[in-house]
Design a protein around this motif. Structure first.
Motif, PDB file in Angstrom:
ATOM      1  N   ASP A 188       0.800  -1.230   0.000  1.00 31.95           N
ATOM      2  CA  ASP A 188       0.000   0.000   0.000  1.00 31.95           C
ATOM      3  C   ASP A 188       0.830   1.275   0.000  1.00 31.95           C
ATOM      4  O   ASP A 188       0.325   2.354   0.349  1.00 31.95           O
ATOM      5  N   GLU A 189       2.095   1.155  -0.345  1.00 32.11           N
ATOM      6  CA  GLU A 189       2.947   2.343  -0.477  1.00 32.11           C
ATOM      7  C   GLU A 189       3.627   2.294  -1.848  1.00 32.11           C
ATOM      8  O   GLU A 189       3.890   1.223  -2.384  1.00 32.11           O
ATOM      9  N   MET A 190       3.905   3.490  -2.364  1.00 36.56           N
ATOM     10  CA  MET A 190       4.648   3.561  -3.623  1.00 36.56           C
ATOM     11  C   MET A 190       6.087   4.001  -3.336  1.00 36.56           C
ATOM     12  O   MET A 190       7.036   3.590  -3.997  1.00 36.56           O
ATOM     13  N   PHE A 191       6.201   4.857  -2.346  1.00 40.48           N
ATOM     14  CA  PHE A 191       7.520   5.363  -1.934  1.00 40.48           C
ATOM     15  C   PHE A 191       7.686   5.187  -0.439  1.00 40.48           C
ATOM     16  O   PHE A 191       6.687   5.301   0.282  1.00 40.48           O
ATOM     17  N   PRO A 192       8.887   4.962   0.049  1.00 42.17           N
ATOM     18  CA  PRO A 192      10.113   4.761  -0.720  1.00 42.17           C
ATOM     19  C   PRO A 192      10.089   3.383  -1.369  1.00 42.17           C
ATOM     20  O   PRO A 192       9.301   2.522  -0.982  1.00 42.17           O
ATOM     21  N   ASN A 193      10.957   3.208  -2.359  1.00 42.86           N
ATOM     22  CA  ASN A 193      11.070   1.884  -2.957  1.00 42.86           C
ATOM     23  C   ASN A 193      12.533   1.525  -3.169  1.00 42.86           C
ATOM     24  O   ASN A 193      13.397   2.390  -3.156  1.00 42.86           O
ATOM     25  N   ILE A 194      12.737   0.222  -3.319  1.00 44.85           N
ATOM     26  CA  ILE A 194      14.080  -0.274  -3.600  1.00 44.85           C
ATOM     27  C   ILE A 194      14.179  -0.487  -5.100  1.00 44.85           C
ATOM     28  O   ILE A 194      13.349  -1.201  -5.677  1.00 44.85           O
ATOM     29  N   GLU A 195      15.149   0.138  -5.748  1.00 38.54           N
ATOM     30  CA  GLU A 195      15.411  -0.180  -7.154  1.00 38.54           C
ATOM     31  C   GLU A 195      16.445  -1.297  -7.167  1.00 38.54           C
ATOM     32  O   GLU A 195      17.590  -1.103  -6.758  1.00 38.54           O
ATOM     33  N   PHE A 196      16.003  -2.453  -7.597  1.00 37.59           N
ATOM     34  CA  PHE A 196      16.775  -3.700  -7.498  1.00 37.59           C
ATOM     35  C   PHE A 196      17.474  -3.904  -8.844  1.00 37.59           C
ATOM     36  O   PHE A 196      16.817  -4.167  -9.855  1.00 37.59           O
ATOM     37  N   ILE A 197      18.800  -3.741  -8.838  1.00 40.34           N
ATOM     38  CA  ILE A 197      19.558  -3.738 -10.097  1.00 40.34           C
ATOM     39  C   ILE A 197      20.398  -5.014 -10.173  1.00 40.34           C
ATOM     40  O   ILE A 197      21.359  -5.168  -9.418  1.00 40.34           O
ATOM     41  N   SER A 198      20.001  -5.910 -11.069  1.00 39.70           N
ATOM     42  CA  SER A 198      20.757  -7.158 -11.197  1.00 39.70           C
ATOM     43  C   SER A 198      22.029  -6.902 -12.004  1.00 39.70           C
ATOM     44  O   SER A 198      21.995  -6.198 -13.018  1.00 39.70           O
ATOM     45  N   ILE A 199      23.122  -7.472 -11.549  1.00 44.94           N
ATOM     46  CA  ILE A 199      24.405  -7.272 -12.244  1.00 44.94           C
ATOM     47  C   ILE A 199      25.131  -8.618 -12.390  1.00 44.94           C
ATOM     48  O   ILE A 199      24.846  -9.566 -11.673  1.00 44.94           O
ATOM     49  N   ASN A 200      26.079  -8.631 -13.339  1.00 44.29           N
ATOM     50  CA  ASN A 200      27.053  -9.725 -13.387  1.00 44.29           C
ATOM     51  C   ASN A 200      28.400  -9.136 -13.829  1.00 44.29           C
ATOM     52  O   ASN A 200      28.515  -7.910 -13.954  1.00 44.29           O
ATOM     53  N   GLU A 201      29.365  -9.978 -14.109  1.00 49.90           N
ATOM     54  CA  GLU A 201      30.732  -9.485 -14.415  1.00 49.90           C
ATOM     55  C   GLU A 201      30.775  -8.631 -15.674  1.00 49.90           C
ATOM     56  O   GLU A 201      31.734  -7.892 -15.876  1.00 49.90           O
ATOM     57  N   THR A 202      29.769  -8.740 -16.556  1.00 56.36           N
ATOM     58  CA  THR A 202      29.811  -7.958 -17.803  1.00 56.36           C
ATOM     59  C   THR A 202      29.622  -6.465 -17.521  1.00 56.36           C
ATOM     60  O   THR A 202      30.003  -5.635 -18.332  1.00 56.36           O
ATOM     61  N   ARG A 203      29.007  -6.150 -16.402  1.00 61.04           N
ATOM     62  CA  ARG A 203      28.843  -4.729 -16.042  1.00 61.04           C
ATOM     63  C   ARG A 203      30.053  -4.334 -15.198  1.00 61.04           C
ATOM     64  O   ARG A 203      30.009  -4.350 -13.959  1.00 61.04           O
ATOM     65  N   LYS A 204      31.142  -3.986 -15.892  1.00 61.00           N
ATOM     66  CA  LYS A 204      32.450  -3.899 -15.237  1.00 61.00           C
ATOM     67  C   LYS A 204      32.522  -2.914 -14.068  1.00 61.00           C
ATOM     68  O   LYS A 204      33.005  -3.260 -12.992  1.00 61.00           O
ATOM     69  N   ALA A 205      32.067  -1.676 -14.294  1.00 62.26           N
ATOM     70  CA  ALA A 205      32.183  -0.665 -13.221  1.00 62.26           C
ATOM     71  C   ALA A 205      31.318  -1.074 -12.025  1.00 62.26           C
ATOM     72  O   ALA A 205      31.766  -1.020 -10.872  1.00 62.26           O
ATOM     73  N   LYS A 206      30.091  -1.500 -12.325  1.00 62.98           N
ATOM     74  CA  LYS A 206      29.187  -1.902 -11.232  1.00 62.98           C
ATOM     75  C   LYS A 206      29.738  -3.131 -10.504  1.00 62.98           C
ATOM     76  O   LYS A 206      29.668  -3.214  -9.283  1.00 62.98           O
ATOM     77  N   TYR A 207      30.306  -4.060 -11.270  1.00 64.84           N
ATOM     78  CA  TYR A 207      30.845  -5.268 -10.645  1.00 64.84           C
ATOM     79  C   TYR A 207      32.058  -4.921  -9.781  1.00 64.84           C
ATOM     80  O   TYR A 207      32.268  -5.501  -8.717  1.00 64.84           O
ATOM     81  N   PHE A 208      32.836  -3.939 -10.244  1.00 66.65           N
ATOM     82  CA  PHE A 208      34.006  -3.521  -9.461  1.00 66.65           C
ATOM     83  C   PHE A 208      33.568  -2.961  -8.098  1.00 66.65           C
ATOM     84  O   PHE A 208      34.093  -3.354  -7.053  1.00 66.65           O
ATOM     85  N   GLU A 209      32.606  -2.049  -8.108  1.00 60.99           N
ATOM     86  CA  GLU A 209      32.196  -1.465  -6.813  1.00 60.99           C
ATOM     87  C   GLU A 209      31.552  -2.530  -5.924  1.00 60.99           C
ATOM     88  O   GLU A 209      31.772  -2.560  -4.716  1.00 60.99           O
ATOM     89  N   PHE A 210      30.822  -3.441  -6.571  1.00 59.91           N
ATOM     90  CA  PHE A 210      30.191  -4.519  -5.806  1.00 59.91           C
ATOM     91  C   PHE A 210      31.237  -5.369  -5.077  1.00 59.91           C
ATOM     92  O   PHE A 210      31.012  -5.809  -3.939  1.00 59.91           O
ATOM     93  N   THR A 211      32.372  -5.588  -5.740  1.00 58.68           N
ATOM     94  CA  THR A 211      33.404  -6.454  -5.151  1.00 58.68           C
ATOM     95  C   THR A 211      34.395  -5.681  -4.261  1.00 58.68           C
ATOM     96  O   THR A 211      35.371  -6.258  -3.791  1.00 58.68           O
ATOM     97  N   HIS A 212      34.165  -4.362  -4.102  1.00 61.31           N
ATOM     98  CA  HIS A 212      35.032  -3.552  -3.222  1.00 61.31           C
ATOM     99  C   HIS A 212      34.185  -2.766  -2.219  1.00 61.31           C
ATOM    100  O   HIS A 212      34.230  -1.528  -2.192  1.00 61.31           O
ATOM    101  N   PRO A 213      33.408  -3.462  -1.417  1.00 59.52           N
ATOM    102  CA  PRO A 213      32.470  -2.730  -0.542  1.00 59.52           C
ATOM    103  C   PRO A 213      33.131  -2.002   0.623  1.00 59.52           C
ATOM    104  O   PRO A 213      34.194  -2.406   1.095  1.00 59.52           O
TER     105      PRO A 213
END
Lengths: 197, 72
Positions: free
Chosen positions: A108-133
């Protein structure tokens, strides 16, 4: 008291939890049972003091296999979250499989919401930050964000919107005592590679 | 590193800087930030609940709205 301190490599932000933090904590309490994650973008700046409103919290998650996603999706439903994209896990999984973003909010709410972004190794920059938390903690709520230098550069070089530039400026000033020039140089190369695609 | 804003603030970014400098030294400013965030959440929740109802009706109407604005 100072705005933050760093203890054992964890950034401790000296503030109380907001309703936005509690929303994120509720979601992560479910997600962490099924997958790893990284909280990115606007919420990183807001969690560290940038005073602006937001409607979504962006989160990188490695692309899940169907069975795992189904268990996660069902638990979200049980715990009163709903998915913008659909109520049927088979339909929603098509988005995940194709690495298209999906959104979850409380019933029953629209906000706030989680934008769920699926990634794998092909998304290099995103994968880099994911692996360096970088761990960050507010009261007893600990979660993972990108390295601060990476977050600043990503906002300045890739996103570049008015609010992104302001977020980056906030992070540069607020964390001026701990950001590292060598890391800026290293991460800038990775981020500029993303621009060539 | 000592941070101070050298010029009179004029732009939005100047104010972002002043705020970040102060917040680094004094966490009491987080109280204002909490108020702003929670008040925004409360207003948006009330706007959308009034517009779209509750339960299954809420989901159907939100999805219809999202399709209309091209987000779904």
């Amino acid at each position: 008291m100072k705005g933050y301190e760093v203890i054992n490599n964890i950034i401790i932000v000296n503030r109380d939890l907001t309703e936005l933090d509690i929303f994120l904590r509720d979601f992560l309490n479910i997600l962490k049972k099924h997958s790893d994650y990284l909280v990115v973008s606007g919420f990183v700046s807001i969690a560290t003091g940038r005073t602006r409103g937001t409607e979504d919290i962006d989160m990188l998650v490695p692309v899940m296999k169907k069975e795992k996603f189904e268990r996660f999706f069902n638990e979200l439903n049980e715990k009163r979250f709903w998915c913008y994209q659909g109520d049927n896990v088979n339909e929603v999984y098509l988005y995940v499989k194709d690495m298209k973003n999906i959104r979850f909010a409380k019933k029953d709410e629209m906000f706030p919401n989680i934008e769920f972004i699926s990634i794998n190794e092909t998304r290099k920059a995103k994968y880099f930050e994911f692996t360096h938390p970088q761990k960050i903690k507010i009261k007893d709520f600990e979660f993972k964000i990108p390295p601060i230098e990476f977050e600043i550069l990503y906002k300045e070089i890739i996103l570049k919107g008015k609010k992104d530039i302001a977020d980056a400026r906030h992070l540069r000033i607020f964390f001026s005592d701990i950001v590292n020039n060598k890391k800026f140089e290293e991460y800038e190369k990775i981020i500029r590679e993303e621009l060539k695609k | 590193m000592k941070l101070t804003l050298q010029k009179k603030p004029e732009t939005d970014l100047d104010y972002v800087e002043i705020y970040a400098i102060k917040l680094k030294k004094d966490n009491s400013l987080f109280e204002q930030q909490k108020k702003l965030i929670e008040s925004q959440l409360k207003s948006s929740s009330s706007v959308f609940r009034n517009s779209f109802g509750k339960g299954n009706e809420f989901k159907l109407r939100v999805r219809e709205y999202l399709r209309k604005i091209g987000l779904l």
